[in-house]
Write a protein that holds these residues in place. Structure first.
Motif, PDB file in Angstrom:
ATOM      1  N   ALA A 113       0.608  -1.605  -0.132  1.00  0.00           N
ATOM      2  CA  ALA A 113       0.309   0.293   0.346  1.00  0.00           C
ATOM      3  C   ALA A 113       1.070   0.926  -0.033  1.00  0.00           C
ATOM      4  O   ALA A 113       1.723   1.294   1.025  1.00  0.00           O
ATOM      5  CB  ALA A 113      -0.649  -0.112   1.144  1.00  0.00           C
ATOM      6  N   PHE A 114       1.150   1.138  -1.167  1.00  0.00           N
ATOM      7  CA  PHE A 114       2.333   2.961  -1.233  1.00  0.00           C
ATOM      8  C   PHE A 114       1.335   4.512  -1.675  1.00  0.00           C
ATOM      9  O   PHE A 114       0.213   4.094  -1.913  1.00  0.00           O
ATOM     10  CB  PHE A 114       3.034   3.230  -2.438  1.00  0.00           C
ATOM     11  N   GLY A 115       1.841   5.634  -0.809  1.00  0.00           N
ATOM     12  CA  GLY A 115       0.903   6.728  -1.295  1.00  0.00           C
ATOM     13  C   GLY A 115      -0.781   7.217  -1.049  1.00  0.00           C
ATOM     14  O   GLY A 115      -0.994   6.467  -0.065  1.00  0.00           O
ATOM     15  N   GLY A 116      -1.130   7.013  -2.323  1.00  0.00           N
ATOM     16  CA  GLY A 116      -2.633   6.976  -1.975  1.00  0.00           C
ATOM     17  C   GLY A 116      -3.632   6.035  -1.570  1.00  0.00           C
ATOM     18  O   GLY A 116      -4.944   5.762  -0.608  1.00  0.00           O
ATOM     19  N   GLY A 117      -2.852   4.535  -1.656  1.00  0.00           N
ATOM     20  CA  GLY A 117      -3.198   3.566  -0.863  1.00  0.00           C
ATOM     21  C   GLY A 117      -2.712   2.868   0.180  1.00  0.00           C
ATOM     22  O   GLY A 117      -3.785   2.984   1.155  1.00  0.00           O
ATOM     23  N   VAL A 118      -2.394   4.138   1.052  1.00  0.00           N
ATOM     24  CA  VAL A 118      -2.294   4.306   2.415  1.00  0.00           C
ATOM     25  C   VAL A 118      -3.333   5.238   2.585  1.00  0.00           C
ATOM     26  O   VAL A 118      -4.020   5.195   3.892  1.00  0.00           O
ATOM     27  CB  VAL A 118      -0.660   4.698   2.648  1.00  0.00           C
ATOM     28  N   GLY A 119      -3.815   6.210   1.522  1.00  0.00           N
ATOM     29  CA  GLY A 119      -4.993   6.942   2.452  1.00  0.00           C
ATOM     30  C   GLY A 119      -6.455   5.706   2.353  1.00  0.00           C
ATOM     31  O   GLY A 119      -7.114   6.032   3.313  1.00  0.00           O
ATOM     32  N   LEU A 120      -5.882   5.345   1.439  1.00  0.00           N
ATOM     33  CA  LEU A 120      -7.213   4.471   1.301  1.00  0.00           C
ATOM     34  C   LEU A 120      -7.217   3.758   3.147  1.00  0.00           C
ATOM     35  O   LEU A 120      -8.504   2.999   3.210  1.00  0.00           O
ATOM     36  CB  LEU A 120      -7.278   3.214   0.482  1.00  0.00           C
ATOM     37  N   VAL A 121      -6.647   2.896   3.443  1.00  0.00           N
ATOM     38  CA  VAL A 121      -6.257   1.810   4.342  1.00  0.00           C
ATOM     39  C   VAL A 121      -6.773   3.054   5.967  1.00  0.00           C
ATOM     40  O   VAL A 121      -7.159   2.594   6.559  1.00  0.00           O
ATOM     41  CB  VAL A 121      -5.037   1.978   4.418  1.00  0.00           C
ATOM     42  N   ALA A 122      -6.466   4.538   5.616  1.00  0.00           N
ATOM     43  CA  ALA A 122      -7.149   4.999   7.062  1.00  0.00           C
ATOM     44  C   ALA A 122      -8.205   5.602   6.791  1.00  0.00           C
ATOM     45  O   ALA A 122      -8.703   5.837   7.450  1.00  0.00           O
ATOM     46  CB  ALA A 122      -5.364   6.053   6.694  1.00  0.00           C
ATOM     47  N   ALA A 123      -8.629   5.887   5.850  1.00  0.00           N
ATOM     48  CA  ALA A 123     -10.061   6.151   5.593  1.00  0.00           C
ATOM     49  C   ALA A 123     -10.538   4.904   6.374  1.00  0.00           C
ATOM     50  O   ALA A 123     -12.143   5.290   6.760  1.00  0.00           O
ATOM     51  CB  ALA A 123     -10.389   6.772   4.047  1.00  0.00           C
ATOM     52  N   CYS A 124     -10.239   4.161   6.158  1.00  0.00           N
ATOM     53  CA  CYS A 124     -11.400   2.889   6.841  1.00  0.00           C
ATOM     54  C   CYS A 124     -11.552   2.722   7.683  1.00  0.00           C
ATOM     55  O   CYS A 124     -10.303   3.026   8.634  1.00  0.00           O
ATOM     56  CB  CYS A 124     -10.474   1.656   6.248  1.00  0.00           C
ATOM     57  N   ASP A 125     -12.575   2.591   9.268  1.00  0.00           N
ATOM     58  CA  ASP A 125     -12.503   2.020   9.959  1.00  0.00           C
ATOM     59  C   ASP A 125     -10.933   1.527  10.819  1.00  0.00           C
ATOM     60  O   ASP A 125     -10.358   1.117  11.863  1.00  0.00           O
ATOM     61  CB  ASP A 125     -13.386   1.507  10.973  1.00  0.00           C
ATOM     62  N   ILE A 126     -11.406  -0.388  10.111  1.00  0.00           N
ATOM     63  CA  ILE A 126     -10.612  -0.805  10.064  1.00  0.00           C
ATOM     64  C   ILE A 126      -9.454  -1.365   9.766  1.00  0.00           C
ATOM     65  O   ILE A 126     -10.002  -1.593   8.747  1.00  0.00           O
ATOM     66  CB  ILE A 126     -11.730  -1.791  10.908  1.00  0.00           C
ATOM     67  N   ALA A 127      -8.426  -1.854  10.214  1.00  0.00           N
ATOM     68  CA  ALA A 127      -7.470  -2.067   9.101  1.00  0.00           C
ATOM     69  C   ALA A 127      -6.556  -3.612   8.987  1.00  0.00           C
ATOM     70  O   ALA A 127      -6.176  -3.834  10.762  1.00  0.00           O
ATOM     71  CB  ALA A 127      -6.150  -1.200   8.952  1.00  0.00           C
ATOM     72  N   ILE A 128      -6.434  -4.741   8.948  1.00  0.00           N
ATOM     73  CA  ILE A 128      -5.607  -5.442   8.903  1.00  0.00           C
ATOM     74  C   ILE A 128      -4.776  -6.013   7.497  1.00  0.00           C
ATOM     75  O   ILE A 128      -5.306  -5.349   6.688  1.00  0.00           O
ATOM     76  CB  ILE A 128      -6.953  -6.662   9.189  1.00  0.00           C
ATOM     77  N   GLY A 129      -3.354  -6.874   8.349  1.00  0.00           N
ATOM     78  CA  GLY A 129      -2.206  -6.982   6.835  1.00  0.00           C
ATOM     79  C   GLY A 129      -2.126  -8.434   7.113  1.00  0.00           C
ATOM     80  O   GLY A 129      -2.811  -9.087   7.975  1.00  0.00           O
ATOM     81  N   ASN A 130      -0.635  -8.691   6.362  1.00  0.00           N
ATOM     82  CA  ASN A 130      -0.633  -9.759   6.373  1.00  0.00           C
ATOM     83  C   ASN A 130       0.967  -9.663   6.030  1.00  0.00           C
ATOM     84  O   ASN A 130       1.753  -8.099   6.201  1.00  0.00           O
ATOM     85  CB  ASN A 130      -1.174 -10.857   5.426  1.00  0.00           C
TER      86      ASN A 130
END
Length: 267
Positions: A113-130
């Protein structure tokens, strides 16, 4: 139910969970003006759809989203300043419409998740990853700034971490993203679906109206001084919840040791 456009894969399960997958794996799910419009259209539709209990946002293939598509950014560098502003405003509106959806949203960060992709992550309520999740805000290396995404990123990780990521462009791992609050949880790649299912089950135990009201409550109290107005408004909101049909049903169900009517009885 599957409804697919070229840029997005969409599916709804019988619990009202809406799965939205960015489908541009050939460019690491980077976005251009078309994908931004497609995402915004979906968020506007979902906001008024009473059947939806939750949104799960992820990326097809090995990346979550590499942010702005370089071809798109090159095109934008050649247009007028006012055209540029108009174009950027569309991204701002899309992120705002994601951030303010009236039900819980989860980003499943399956890779970079780079640049604007980080924005999408941050705009969600919850974020999980691998273990393949990687995050980077490398805009300054292109002579740019992470401007439109900054309200969501700074809220998610705070000013100090934002200074570090914006100024160094340093890539960070899921572990580091977890420690600064960008991810709420992470796991090995093969366990990511199990982790998602755990989060979905937890959220679906909540009353749909209470979940919506909780999101609105956070927006209302965030950054405010705790004064008479805030005290009165928060007191009013819990009174509203307690006297609502959903609140009464929830308390009755708890006291009667049964599941409330918004939960599946067989699960």
């Amino acid at each position: 139910v599957k409804m697919n456009s070229e840029n997005l894969l969409k599916r709804i399960d019988d619990r009202g969970v809406y799965y939205l997958t960015i489908n541009r794996p050939h460019v690491m799910n980077a976005f251009d003006e078309n994908l931004i419009k497609d995402l915004n259209d979906v968020f506007l539709e979902l906001a008024i759809n009473k059947e939806i209990r939750m949104l799960v946002l992820t990326g097809e293939g090995k990346a979550f989203s590499a942010g702005g598509d370089l071809d798109w950014m090159r095109r934008m560098s050649d247009v007028s300043h006012s055209e540029n502003s108009k174009d950027s405003m569309k991204l701002a509106e899309m992120l705002y419409n994601l951030d303010t959806l009236p039900f819980p949203t989860i980003a499943v960060v399956n890779g970079a998740a780079f640049g604007g992709g980080v924005g999408l992550v941050a705009a969600c309520d919850i974020a999980i990853g691998n273990n393949y999740s990687k995050f980077s805000l490398s805009e300054v290396r292109l002579g740019l700034i992470p401007s439109v995404i900054s309200p969501y990123v700074v809220k998610a990780i705070g000013q100090r971490n934002s200074r570090y990521l914006f100024l160094t462009s340093a890539p960070i791992s899921s572990k580091e993203a977890y420690h600064i609050g960008l991810l709420n949880d992470y796991t090995e790649s093969e366990n990511l679906n199990d982790l998602l299912e755990k989060q979905l089950k937890n959220i679906l135990k909540g009353g749909p109206k209470a979940l919506k009201a909780s999101k609105e409550l956070i927006s209302f109290v965030d950054g405010k001084v705790i004064d008479e107005e805030v005290m009165a408004e928060t007191a009013k909101r819990i009174a509203d919840a307690r006297s609502s049909d959903e609140g009464k049903e929830g308390i009755d169900a708890f006291l009667q040791k049964r599941k409330p009517n918004w939960q599946d009885k067989d699960k």
